[in-house]
Scaffold this active site. Structure first.
Site, short mmCIF file in Angstrom:
data_model
loop_
_atom_site.label_atom_id
_atom_site.label_comp_id
_atom_site.label_asym_id
_atom_site.label_seq_id
_atom_site.Cartn_x
_atom_site.Cartn_y
_atom_site.Cartn_z
CB SER A 22 -0.95 -0.11 1.35
OG SER A 22 -1.90 -1.08 1.15
NE ARG B 261 1.35 4.87 9.34
CZ ARG B 261 1.65 3.35 9.06
NH1 ARG B 261 0.78 2.23 9.13
NH2 ARG B 261 2.75 3.10 8.97
CG HIS C 172 -1.94 2.83 4.55
ND1 HIS C 172 -2.18 2.11 5.97
CD2 HIS C 172 -1.71 1.76 3.79
CE1 HIS C 172 -2.27 0.78 5.97
NE2 HIS C 172 -1.96 0.66 4.68
#
Length: 206
Positions: free
Chosen positions: A13, A36, A39
């Site tokens: 990812s 982050r 994601h």
């Protein structure tokens, strides 16, 4: 066939996110947090709406290294923050939204439990705030700051929604407080948790 290993899924990812990030105005450390957040949400638009101010990452990491108590406005943010990493950093997490004192204050003052949670946090000496849901919590933190009742070490201000969310973050950005926010109505408790997790991983690992 599909990938089953959790870390392999996450690594793949992150590789995909890297391909989309392209040229960016973020620093090396800011990119870690931005990735982050992307994601967590699956939303590449975040790379355009994240705002860092007042050496947020430097101040946040220094505060985490010292060991601190972190306020969260929701149970969802509370549950989403990595507890082993939190423990390694000698940090604690507090969420007062279900506290009986908050219920009582909310009725007496005719305001939201989220705002009252902030008052309770400040009364207990907490000065690190993570807001992912409630604009009223963010507004209340800033009211108390203006009154000289709290001096936040840093603020994660990413409330989500259509009533007050964008406005509360715009207001936050007027203050010289170490902070991260999102422009517009996007955000959420999952986003708030992802930011703290990124900071923890940068500081102590998983």
């Amino acid at each position: 066939m599909y990938i089953k290993n959790p870390m392999e899924i996450e690594d793949k990812s992150m590789d995909i996110i890297d391909e989309v990030m392209g040229d960016t105005y973020f620093s090396k450390e800011e990119i870690i947090i931005a990735k982050r957040m992307i994601h967590t949400t699956g939303d590449f638009e975040y790379r355009k709406i994240i705002d860092f101010k007042e050496d947020f990452i430097k101040n946040a990491i220094e505060t985490i290294k010292e060991g601190t108590t972190i306020f969260t406005d929701t149970k969802m943010a509370y549950m989403g923050i990595n507890k082993p990493a939190l423990e390694k950093a000698n940090c604690r997490l507090k969420c007062f939204i279900d506290d009986e004192r908050v219920f009582k204050m909310s009725k007496e003052l005719n305001t939201t439990r989220s705002a009252c949670s902030v008052d309770l946090a400040v009364s207990e000496g907490i000065d690190v705030f993570v807001v992912g849901n409630a604009p009223t919590a963010l507004f209340r933190i800033l009211e108390l700051y203006k009154e000289g009742k709290v001096n936040p070490k840093f603020i994660v201000g990413v409330p989500v929604g259509f009533v007050g969310a964008a406005e509360s973050k715009e207001y936050l950005r007027e203050f010289s407080i170490p902070q991260i926010s999102t422009v517009g109505n996007k955000g959420g408790s999952n986003v708030a948790a992802s930011i703290i997790n990124a900071l923890l991983y940068m500081t102590v690992g998983r």
